[in-house]
Design an enzyme around this catalytic site. Structure first.
Site, mmCIF file in Angstrom:
data_model
loop_
_atom_site.group_PDB
_atom_site.id
_atom_site.type_symbol
_atom_site.label_atom_id
_atom_site.label_comp_id
_atom_site.label_asym_id
_atom_site.label_seq_id
_atom_site.Cartn_x
_atom_site.Cartn_y
_atom_site.Cartn_z
ATOM 1 N N PRO A 59 -5.270 5.030 4.453
ATOM 2 C CA PRO A 59 -4.032 6.282 4.031
ATOM 3 C C PRO A 59 -3.930 6.174 3.098
ATOM 4 O O PRO A 59 -3.290 5.987 2.193
ATOM 5 C CB PRO A 59 -3.414 6.350 5.760
ATOM 6 C CG PRO A 59 -3.396 4.970 5.854
ATOM 7 C CD PRO A 59 -4.440 4.082 5.591
ATOM 8 N N ASN A 60 -4.158 7.235 2.622
ATOM 9 C CA ASN A 60 -3.247 8.476 1.632
ATOM 10 C C ASN A 60 -4.085 7.617 0.117
ATOM 11 O O ASN A 60 -3.600 8.612 -0.498
ATOM 12 C CB ASN A 60 -2.199 8.404 1.631
ATOM 13 C CG ASN A 60 -1.165 9.160 2.442
ATOM 14 O OD1 ASN A 60 -1.943 10.035 3.367
ATOM 15 N ND2 ASN A 60 -0.724 8.592 3.450
ATOM 16 N N ARG A 87 -1.006 11.217 -5.946
ATOM 17 C CA ARG A 87 -0.048 11.160 -4.853
ATOM 18 C C ARG A 87 1.157 10.377 -5.850
ATOM 19 O O ARG A 87 0.903 9.543 -6.237
ATOM 20 C CB ARG A 87 -0.658 9.810 -3.877
ATOM 21 C CG ARG A 87 0.521 9.302 -2.780
ATOM 22 C CD ARG A 87 -0.433 8.790 -1.936
ATOM 23 N NE ARG A 87 0.565 8.333 -1.112
ATOM 24 C CZ ARG A 87 0.605 6.965 -1.128
ATOM 25 N NH1 ARG A 87 -0.612 5.519 -1.144
ATOM 26 N NH2 ARG A 87 1.533 6.547 -0.065
ATOM 27 N N TYR A 105 1.468 4.508 -8.222
ATOM 28 C CA TYR A 105 0.476 4.413 -7.940
ATOM 29 C C TYR A 105 -0.527 4.795 -9.600
ATOM 30 O O TYR A 105 -1.770 4.665 -9.221
ATOM 31 C CB TYR A 105 -0.156 5.163 -7.427
ATOM 32 C CG TYR A 105 0.505 5.319 -5.640
ATOM 33 C CD1 TYR A 105 -0.026 3.639 -4.823
ATOM 34 C CD2 TYR A 105 1.233 5.907 -4.981
ATOM 35 C CE1 TYR A 105 0.581 3.473 -4.047
ATOM 36 C CE2 TYR A 105 2.116 5.418 -4.074
ATOM 37 C CZ TYR A 105 1.695 4.243 -3.383
ATOM 38 O OH TYR A 105 1.647 3.763 -2.218
ATOM 39 N N ASN A 158 -6.659 -2.917 1.400
ATOM 40 C CA ASN A 158 -5.687 -2.386 0.460
ATOM 41 C C ASN A 158 -5.526 -1.961 2.164
ATOM 42 O O ASN A 158 -5.935 -0.256 1.846
ATOM 43 C CB ASN A 158 -5.903 -1.486 -0.115
ATOM 44 C CG ASN A 158 -4.524 -1.029 -0.194
ATOM 45 O OD1 ASN A 158 -3.111 -0.706 0.334
ATOM 46 N ND2 ASN A 158 -4.090 0.141 -1.783
ATOM 47 N N ALA A 164 -0.306 2.070 4.930
ATOM 48 C CA ALA A 164 0.606 1.927 4.868
ATOM 49 C C ALA A 164 0.353 1.081 6.370
ATOM 50 O O ALA A 164 1.751 0.759 6.939
ATOM 51 C CB ALA A 164 1.346 3.413 6.042
ATOM 52 N N GLU A 185 -5.789 -9.811 0.191
ATOM 53 C CA GLU A 185 -5.225 -8.267 0.638
ATOM 54 C C GLU A 185 -4.613 -7.459 -0.689
ATOM 55 O O GLU A 185 -4.390 -8.287 -1.553
ATOM 56 C CB GLU A 185 -3.811 -8.394 1.365
ATOM 57 C CG GLU A 185 -2.485 -6.984 1.231
ATOM 58 C CD GLU A 185 -1.455 -7.725 2.430
ATOM 59 O OE1 GLU A 185 -1.049 -6.924 2.435
ATOM 60 O OE2 GLU A 185 -1.412 -9.101 1.939
ATOM 61 N N HIS A 188 -2.738 -4.351 -3.532
ATOM 62 C CA HIS A 188 -1.968 -3.754 -3.296
ATOM 63 C C HIS A 188 -1.758 -3.540 -4.698
ATOM 64 O O HIS A 188 -1.273 -3.842 -5.721
ATOM 65 C CB HIS A 188 -0.860 -3.862 -2.546
ATOM 66 C CG HIS A 188 -0.465 -3.965 -1.163
ATOM 67 N ND1 HIS A 188 -0.651 -2.923 0.272
ATOM 68 C CD2 HIS A 188 -0.218 -5.335 -0.700
ATOM 69 C CE1 HIS A 188 -0.840 -3.956 0.911
ATOM 70 N NE2 HIS A 188 -0.893 -4.835 1.350
ATOM 71 N N ARG A 209 9.368 -3.072 -3.363
ATOM 72 C CA ARG A 209 9.816 -0.550 -2.711
ATOM 73 C C ARG A 209 11.062 -1.149 -1.799
ATOM 74 O O ARG A 209 11.684 -1.978 -1.656
ATOM 75 C CB ARG A 209 7.993 -0.464 -2.700
ATOM 76 C CG ARG A 209 7.585 -0.355 -4.204
ATOM 77 C CD ARG A 209 6.230 0.383 -3.992
ATOM 78 N NE ARG A 209 6.460 1.674 -3.690
ATOM 79 C CZ ARG A 209 5.519 2.096 -3.100
ATOM 80 N NH1 ARG A 209 4.325 2.004 -2.941
ATOM 81 N NH2 ARG A 209 5.989 3.337 -2.911
#
Length: 144
Positions: free
Chosen positions: A9-10, A17, A22, A73, A76, A97, A99, A106
């Protein structure tokens, strides 16, 4: 060799964003980077992005017998999705995975990754270039 790249998502909003986290490169830039990397590595690839958990699970399941490796990725869903973890465990396709940011630097909740248990490696905090690194590492792993 075929590598499936899945984004959660996103990530379709890359470039607008939270650019402080990012960056300003767009999702189209990411897709182009993935294709350029695939061409350089001599593999085929497909990019998929969804804001819906079930669609990501369906894509992982559909990859069985078709994809040799997955770059994932989950965004969320990293921190919430047992369903994505279970899909990865079911198909047993080598998965890395990725990111864009380093979740460990964070908010506390971002430090938990459910999917990591089904992944051969995690690459984090390298921006979009982490995808190219993940693809190269999958190719190396799969050629052994």
């Amino acid at each position: 060799m075929h590598i499936l790249v899945i984004n959660g998502p996103n990530l379709n909003l890359l470039g607008m964003r939270e650019p402080e986290h990012y960056g300003t490169r767009t999702y189209a830039d990411l897709v182009a980077l993935v294709q350029e990397t695939a061409d350089r590595l001599g593999v085929t690839t497909e990019c998929f992005q969804s804001n819906h958990e079930g669609a990501i699970v369906d894509k992982i399941q559909a990859a069985y017998g078709k994809a040799d490796g997955i770059v994932l990725n989950p965004a969320a869903y990293t921190h919430t999705s047992v369903a994505i973890l279970d899909a990865l465990k079911a198909v047993q396709i080598p998965t890395i995975e990725v990111h864009i940011t380093d979740p460990d630097t964070r908010e506390d909740f971002r430090r938990i990754s459910y999917v990591r248990a089904a992944c051969v490696k995690t690459i984090k905090g390298k921006g979009l270039d982490g995808y190219a690194e993940a693809m190269a590492e999958l190719v190396e792993l799969l050629q052994k």
